[in-house]
Every structure is written in structure tokens, then in C-alpha cells.
Scaffold this active site. Structure first.
Site, PDB file in Angstrom:
ATOM      1  N   GLY A  57       0.837  -1.190   0.000  1.00 17.83           N
ATOM      2  CA  GLY A  57       0.000   0.000   0.000  1.00 17.83           C
ATOM      3  C   GLY A  57       0.871   1.238   0.000  1.00 17.83           C
ATOM      4  O   GLY A  57       2.067   1.170   0.310  1.00 17.83           O
ATOM      5  N   HIS A 171       8.050  -7.147  -3.765  1.00 19.03           N
ATOM      6  CA  HIS A 171       6.743  -7.553  -4.272  1.00 19.03           C
ATOM      7  C   HIS A 171       6.863  -8.861  -5.053  1.00 19.03           C
ATOM      8  O   HIS A 171       7.173  -8.852  -6.253  1.00 19.03           O
ATOM      9  CB  HIS A 171       6.157  -6.461  -5.183  1.00 19.03           C
ATOM     10  CG  HIS A 171       5.684  -5.258  -4.447  1.00 19.03           C
ATOM     11  ND1 HIS A 171       4.423  -5.169  -3.899  1.00 19.03           N
ATOM     12  CD2 HIS A 171       6.314  -4.089  -4.142  1.00 19.03           C
ATOM     13  CE1 HIS A 171       4.286  -3.991  -3.300  1.00 19.03           C
ATOM     14  NE2 HIS A 171       5.423  -3.316  -3.431  1.00 19.03           N
ATOM     15  N   GLU A 173       4.469 -10.639  -6.065  1.00 12.41           N
ATOM     16  CA  GLU A 173       3.311 -10.805  -6.956  1.00 12.41           C
ATOM     17  C   GLU A 173       3.529 -10.221  -8.342  1.00 12.41           C
ATOM     18  O   GLU A 173       2.764 -10.525  -9.275  1.00 12.41           O
ATOM     19  CB  GLU A 173       2.054 -10.190  -6.331  1.00 12.41           C
ATOM     20  CG  GLU A 173       1.988  -8.672  -6.324  1.00 12.41           C
ATOM     21  CD  GLU A 173       2.680  -8.021  -5.133  1.00 12.41           C
ATOM     22  OE1 GLU A 173       2.385  -6.853  -4.844  1.00 12.41           O
ATOM     23  OE2 GLU A 173       3.506  -8.697  -4.483  1.00 12.41           O
ATOM     24  N   ASP A 229     -19.563 -14.891 -20.147  1.00  8.68           N
ATOM     25  CA  ASP A 229     -19.959 -14.964 -18.734  1.00  8.68           C
ATOM     26  C   ASP A 229     -21.352 -15.560 -18.583  1.00  8.68           C
ATOM     27  O   ASP A 229     -21.558 -16.504 -17.814  1.00  8.68           O
ATOM     28  CB  ASP A 229     -19.911 -13.570 -18.100  1.00  8.68           C
ATOM     29  CG  ASP A 229     -18.555 -12.914 -18.231  1.00  8.68           C
ATOM     30  OD1 ASP A 229     -17.553 -13.644 -18.351  1.00  8.68           O
ATOM     31  OD2 ASP A 229     -18.499 -11.672 -18.227  1.00  8.68           O
ATOM     32  N   LYS A 368     -11.994 -13.263 -15.030  1.00  6.49           N
ATOM     33  CA  LYS A 368     -12.384 -13.590 -16.405  1.00  6.49           C
ATOM     34  C   LYS A 368     -11.652 -14.816 -16.937  1.00  6.49           C
ATOM     35  O   LYS A 368     -12.263 -15.677 -17.581  1.00  6.49           O
ATOM     36  CB  LYS A 368     -12.117 -12.387 -17.314  1.00  6.49           C
ATOM     37  CG  LYS A 368     -12.724 -12.506 -18.699  1.00  6.49           C
ATOM     38  CD  LYS A 368     -14.208 -12.225 -18.640  1.00  6.49           C
ATOM     39  CE  LYS A 368     -14.826 -12.094 -20.011  1.00  6.49           C
ATOM     40  NZ  LYS A 368     -16.199 -11.575 -19.972  1.00  6.49           N
TER      41      LYS A 368
END
Length: 513
Positions: A57, A171, A173, A229, A368
Site C-alpha cells: 500500500g 513484491h 506478486e 460470462d 475472467k
């Protein structure tokens, strides 16, 4: 109701980091959920977490308004991984020291692993990681051992495996951290004791069981738009309840050229459940008359959909349930305790407060790419699985200004050109979405046939993305852009200028409204 898989909870401490971390957890075939930082430890425990990750953050942990967590979460007996701000927060709460040392680190940074321990055992002794911080942990809490350092910070990673506590300043990720996913997997598989079981097969089995438990023997309607979807949601429900399902296609008059006919043709070839086609273009256009605010557009369309489905339900002897293809990004962007309201999706924040139908949303926890994987698992044809996303409110949110029949015709013609040229260039799979936006309340001077024109501009928007949470503008070949612009101005009456949107998300969004 069958028991949900124990999640890894990603505590959102700001920026876009939480969403990216949640995706990386799922890429390791482990289920994750994003939760707000102000949940009490007891509320976290009630979710039965298998692990907790504290995100990065932009704030400083020692600032009065910096996001905090309930210190009790470190006493839940659940493994915790702190990343960047989460690393500093863990150190501060547990008695370590955090300071602004003046040695900021941004971008690729050399990490030296001093004691690999559990978390960093797959990393070489020196590795490149991605940093983005101004503060640093200057002293680890009691009981922690320092696992890595950099040239500027003394505690780049730390762990107390006996208590299941781990933290890294970098990080893992982001793709720029060379072995970041290896770090994530060590936490998930070794520290949390999880297995890579979040697979399309297991997702389908779990969804079918949950749908059966929710619906029972009641009649069910499914909002079918023709996109991936709603198609995947329909197939999941059909697998769960069979002939109890009826699909409903509401033609709101806001679709692209040829789309209603395509929905009927595709549905007839690939589905074996009844389809009700409701032609309601005049009704939606009347409701949108004079509406220019994008949030009002979405809410107007969302309510209109629900009222049509309620009418169909009454005609069919009172169906009780409505299936929607709501996705996890829809929920996040529509606002919650976790995220600000970026835009209300017509199927989430755009829904009316009072409804006669109970929602069934089997895709609500999925991104998605996960929906596409489930669609392939269900045997959905590739042309549907790989179809580019199209917003539920349709072209209404691609007209900046009031929606009218004339403006819809203009936008449809321009949109057809964009899609044809993207397909001609073989770029459909390489791009996430390709479309255009009509600036209906703006006019611009041009010259056509040696005469002055004063007509509307069209904005072409083509982006690349993995899950729509972040996106980058597509670097299209100049000759493709040239063909698109030339054809739109030549073929679409009322348009004399074409511009290309080169804004990423963030700071922009994919759609303009």
C-alpha cells in the site's frame, strides 16, 4: 449448502496490490478472497482462512491515518505473509522498528539471501526483485530471523516459522520479481499446507453443488447476453438443474450490429434449453431519454433488466430465481468495504433495492480467465469462450451524452469497422477489448470534399489485459490504425475525426463510462 474451500484471505491495505496478489494465489491453484483491512480478528477467523496475506500500500505505517489491522490476527494460529506495507505493519505490530531511512528503493533491486529459511529456499543467493518503498524495517521483531537484505535495507525478508509468520519488503506478486511466484508457492504449499486444488474441474463440481442447494426444485431464469460470462453461468446452472432452467435474452436495443441474430443462432446450435427473446429496445430508449450521467445510465439499464425478467417470471408461473454472469471484478469495481465505487456494474451496484427474484451468481468469485477455463471445461465452443468482453449496458456506456436511436446507429457503424479491422489484422486474441466511443455532445471542425464539416469525433479504444482489473493500451501497427480511421470517416455519416486512446488502467478505466 456445501462447504466452501478454505480461502487465503488477501487483506487490502491500498492501491492495486490486493487484486494482483489474489490473482497470483489463484494461479497457484489456491482459492483466494480480498477482504478489507478493518475486519476484526474474529471476523477473519469466521471465514475459516487457510492463510492470510497482508498487501502492499502507498501509506506509511507510522502515519496516523495509515491503514491498520487487528493485532489479534497474528494470534489466530493461521500463517500470515506480509508484503511491502504488510511487511512493515507486521514488524511494527509485533515489536520491531520501522523508519524512513532516506534510502528509497524503486524498481529492480538486488536481493541477497542470508538465511533462506522456508520462504526463500528456491531463490539464488543473489536475485533481482521489485521494490517500491520509502520506509523500511530497521529491526525485526523478537523471534524473527532475517532472511534477506539489500544494499540499503537490513531487513528485506524475515520469518518466524514456528508461529507461521513471514514477511518480505519486495513484491513477489509482480512479474518483475524473477522468482516471485516461487515465494508465493512456498507460503501457500509449505507454510499453509495447501494443495493446488482450485482447478476448473473442482470449480464446476463446487458450483453445481451450490446451485442445487440454493435452487432446489424451483424454476430458474438465466439472463443470457451471448457473451462468455452468461453462457458459462447458463451451462453451470443447466448442469445443476436441467429442465428447470429457461434462458432469457433481453434485446435492449443497445447491442452491436447483428448481435441479437448472432445470439439466437449461437444459442440454437449449442444449447438445449428454451430461449425467450424479449424485444424491448423502445422501452429502454424511452427510459434513457435525457439521461447523460453514466451512473444513472447503468442503474436505469440495470433496473430495466430486472423488471423485464420479473415480467417473464410471472408469465412462466412464477420462476423464483435469476441467474447472472456476475464476476469478481464487477463486485470489486461496484464498491464494497474493500474497494471504492469505481463504477456501478448494471448487474451489481446497478440493481434495484427491491426485487421479486433471488439471484444465482455462480461466477461471482471468479476472474475472467477463470471463467474462460470453466467454459472450456464445460465444453463451450472456442468462439464463445474467447469472445471479447462487452458491457451489459451495451453501447449506452460508449456514447458520452444522451443515448438516441440516431447516435446508436452511428456508433454501431463505427464499431463494426473497428472489429472488422482488428479481425483482419489477426489481433482478436492479442487484445482484450477493441471498440470505439462516440463523443455525442462534442463537435469538431473538419474538411471533406473541400467543404467545411462540423461533426462528431470517435475515440478508438483497444487494450490488452489478463483480467480487466488492470489494462494497457494496445500498440497497434500504424497501418491498422490508418485503415480504421480512414474507413470510419469515409463510411460513417456524422463523424469527421478519429482519435486513439493511449490511457492505461489505472489511471483510466477500460470503458469511458
Amino acid at each position: 449448502m456445501p462447504e466452501a474451500p478454505r480461502p487465503v484471505l488477501v487483506v487490502d491495505l491500498g492501491a492495486q496490490y490486493a487484486q494482483l496478489i489474489a490473482r497470483r494465489v489463484r494461479e497457484a491453484r489456491v482459492y483466494s478472497e480480498i477482504v478489507p483491512h478493518d475486519l476484526a480478528a474474529a471476523e477473519l477467523a469466521a471465514k475459516r482462512p487457510a492463510g492470510i496475506i497482508l498487501s502492499g500500500g502507498p501509506a506509511s505505517v507510522y502515519e496516523p491515518d495509515g491503514p491498520q489491522v487487528d493485532p489479534g490476527l497474528f494470534d489466530l494460529g493461521v500463517p500470515v505473509l506480509g508484503i511491502c506495507y504488510g511487511h512493515q505493519l507486521m514488524a511494527q505490530v509485533l515489536g520491531g522498528e520501522v523508519a524512513n531511512t532516506g534510502d528509497r528503493e524503486y524498481g529492480g533491486t538486488r536481493l541477497r539471501v542470508t538465511q533462506p529459511g522456508l520462504l526463500l529456499q528456491d531463490l539464488p543467493s543473489e536475485d533481482t526483485v521489485w521494490m517500491s518503498h520509502g520506509d523500511g524495517v530497521t529491526r525485526a521483531p523478537e523471534g524473527f530471523r532475517v532472511a534477506a537484505v539489500t544494499d540499503r535495507i537490513a531487513v528485506a525478508a524475515m520469518e518466524d516459522p514456528e508461529r507461521g509468520l513471514f514477511a518480505v519488503q519486495f513484491h513477489p506478486e509482480v512479474s518483475h520479481t524473477a522468482h516471485g511466484q516461487d515465494v508465493m508457492k512456498r507460503f501457500l504449499y509449505d507454510a499453509c499446507g495447501l494443495l493446488p486444488e482450485w482447478t476448473p474441474t473442482n470449480i464446476v463440481e463446487d458450483a453445481v453443488a451450490r446451485i442445487r442447494a440454493q435452487v432446489g426444485d424451483a424454476e430458474v431464469l438465466c439472463a443470457l447476453s451471448g457473451g462468455v460470462d452468461s453462457a458459462v453461468a447458463a451451462l453451470l446452472v443447466y448442469r445443476a438443474v436441467g429442465d428447470q432452467l429457461t434462458c432469457v435474452f433481453v434485446d435492449h436495443g443497445l447491442n452491436r450490429e447483428g448481435e441479437p441474430e448472432q445470439v439466437e443462432e449461437t444459442f440454437g446450435r449449442h444449447f438445449r434449453v428454451p430461449l425467450v427473446h424479449v424485444k424491448a429496445a423502445d422501452r429502454f430508449l424511452a427510459a434513457l431519454a435525457g439521461v447523460t450521467d453514466p451512473e444513472r445510465k447503468r442503474k436505469t439499464i440495470g433496473e430495466g433488466f430486472i423488471r423485464v425478467f420479473e415480467e417473464v417470471a410471472r408469465e412462466r408461473s412464477g420462476a423464483r430465481f435469476l441467474v447472472q454472469g456476475t464476476l469478481y471484478p464487477d463486485v470489486i469495481e461496484s464498491g464494497s468495504r474493500t474497494a471504492a465505487n469505481i463504477k456501478s456494474h448494471h448487474n451489481v451496484g446497478g440493481l434495484p433495492e427491491v426485487m421479486d427474484l433471488e439471484l444465482v451468481e455462480p461466477l461471482r468469485d471468479l476472474f475472467k480467465d477463470e471463467v474462460r477455463a470453466v467454459g472450456a471445461e464445460l465444453g463451450l465452443p472456442e468462439e464463445i469462450v474467447q469472445r471479447q468482453p462487452f458491457p451489459g449496458p451495451g453501447l449506452a456506456v460508449r456514447i458520452v451524452g444522451e443515448v438516441t436511436a440516431e447516435r446508436l446507429a452511428t456508433l454501431r457503424a463505427a464499431d463494426r469497422v473497428v472489429r472488422e479491422e482488428i479481425r483482419r489484422a489477426g489481433l482478436e486474441r492479442e487484445t482484450w477489448q477493441a471498440f470505439c466511443v462516440l463523443l455525442a455532445d462534442v463537435q469538431t471542425v473538419g474538411v471533406m470534399g473541400d467543404a467545411r464539416t462540423y461533426e462528431h469525433p470517435v475515440i478508438v479504444r483497444v487494450v490488452t489485459s489478463e483480467d480487466a482489473m488492470t489494462a494497457d493500451w494496445a500498440r497497434l501497427p500504424h497501418e491498422v490504425l490508418d485503415r480504421i480511421a480512414s474507413r470510419i470517416v469515409r463510411e460513417v455519416p456524422g463523424v469527421n475525426r478519429v482519435a486513439y486512446d493511449v490511457t492505461s488502467k489505472p489511471p483510466g478505466t477500460i470503458e469511458w463510462e
